[in-house]
Design an enzyme around this catalytic site. Structure first.
Site, PDB file in Angstrom:
ATOM      1  N   GLU A 210       0.829  -1.206   0.000  1.00  0.00           N
ATOM      2  CA  GLU A 210       0.000   0.000   0.000  1.00  0.00           C
ATOM      3  C   GLU A 210       0.859   1.250   0.000  1.00  0.00           C
ATOM      4  OE1 GLU A 210      -2.376   3.388   1.676  1.00  0.00           O
ATOM      5  OE2 GLU A 210      -0.502   2.532   2.393  1.00  0.00           O
TER       6      GLU A 210
ATOM      7  N   ASP B 223      -7.853   2.076   7.669  1.00  0.00           N
ATOM      8  CA  ASP B 223      -6.486   2.595   7.683  1.00  0.00           C
ATOM      9  C   ASP B 223      -6.423   3.736   8.697  1.00  0.00           C
ATOM     10  OD1 ASP B 223      -3.808   3.131   6.962  1.00  0.00           O
ATOM     11  OD2 ASP B 223      -4.213   2.827   4.838  1.00  0.00           O
TER      12      ASP B 223
HETATM   13 CO    CO Z   1       0.864   5.035   5.480  1.00  0.00          CO
HETATM   14 ZN    ZN Z   2      -1.773   3.257   5.793  1.00  0.00          ZN
END
Ligand code: CO
Ligand code: ZN
Length: 331
Positions: free
Chosen positions: A194, A217
């Protein structure tokens, strides 16, 4: 859950080197879902099959990888030069300790600069792994290091490196464990890479063909001294993303999240983030498009060796996901 957060944050897993995390997560979710699959990039997916015809295919994504440094050159005296793996702030590196996959520690040093007022650049830094020269240096070009800091608790605040996004990984694992009933097929996706450009989520979303997707997240906050203004604080509940640099969250997903929170009296905040993005940004534009949103855990000092979250936000995030998954999706 705190023991799990400690285990996850203290593990080694820069982008593209998530094997240790994959092993831990696989052991944690074994027996908690109907089946587990892995794809060529290394995304790990635990699927809870749909129990009702009205159920939808819902993808939840949290990334296993963390930011790090990759060795680009080693000089004749054995000092390593590095390039970033993900969003590294050189300011946060000076004096930090790092650890390589082999367990070898290193210290990040700062060269003498002519203009000391200038913020250090990554090219001013080097990693000292205790080598006498290039020949005997125990690390080589291409080796990756991560920050080396133990997990710690300060009251209700949890502090660790890689809270981004191991806290999301922990939340997904805990949600899977506590998910007793859902009409939906839930695709718990632990993604790779990511931090270097949402690469794992891209192939995972193509493979899974979700009808709805939510990333879990971290997001930054506006509650520390002289920080840029932002309407997100630690301890005030999970943030429902409305927009960030990479996406405009689908308003139907935002509505689904906020109404589930309101129905269960779960405190929550709305998030507009100026910088950064999440896996949701790439899932949203997968195939012919997927309604996508993001549940963000407020986090101070993001992309530093000491990222801080509040345990109550973590607990409330699990509750919110459970509330969302247990009811129908009306779009
Ligand atoms: Co990050
Ligand atoms: Zn992240």
């Amino acid at each position: 859950m705190k023991a799990l957060i400690r285990k996850l944050t203290e593990s080694y897993g820069p982008s593209g080197r998530e094997a240790e995390l994959r092993q831990i997560v696989r052991a944690e979710i074994k027996g908690q879902c109907d089946y587990i699959t892995e794809d060529a990039l290394g995304n790990l997916i635990g699927v809870v099959k749909a129990k009702a015809k009205t159920g939808r295919r819902i993808m939840l994504a949290a990334h296993m990888d963390e930011i790090g440094l990759i060795i680009s050159h080693i000089d004749e005296r054995g000092f390593a030069r590095v390039a970033p793996v993900g969003g590294i702030f050189p300011m946060n590196c000076v004096g930090s300790r790092v650890r390589f996959a082999s367990g070898r520690p290193g210290v990040i040093g700062l060269e003498e600069r002519e203009d000391k007022k200038r913020a250090p650049a990554l090219s001013d830094l080097y990693v000292d792994v205790g080598a006498a020269d290039r020949e005997s240096c125990p690390v080589r070009v291409g080796d990756m290091a991560v920050f080396d800091r133990p997990y710690a608790e300060a009251g209700s605040r949890l502090i660790a490196k890689a809270m981004d996004d191991r806290i999301g990984v922990a939340i997904l694992i805990e949600t899977m464990r506590r998910l007793k009933r859902t009409p939906h097929e839930v695709q718990f996706t632990f993604t790779v890479q990511e931090e270097v450009g949402v690469r794992g989520a891209r192939t995972a979303a193509f493979h899974l063909e979700p009808e709805v997707a939510v990333a879990v997240d971290i997001t930054t906050t506006g509650d520390t001294p002289r920080c840029p203004p932002m309407a997100v604080s630690l301890g005030k509940g999970p943030a429902v993303k409305v927009r960030d640099r990479g996406m405009i969250a689908d308003p139907r997903v935002v509505e689904w999240m906020t109404s589930a929170a309101a129905a269960q009296h779960i405190p929550h905040q709305l998030e507009v983030l100026e910088f950064g993005s999440t896996d949701a940004s790439i899932i949203q534009v997968s195939r012919a498009g997927v309604p996508a949103g993001c549940l963000s855990v407020p986090c101070r000092y993001a992309h530093s060796p000491s990222e801080m979250v509040d345990m109550s936000d973590v607990d409330q995030s699990v509750k919110l996901l459970l509330a969302m998954l247990q009811g129908p999706v009306s779009f």
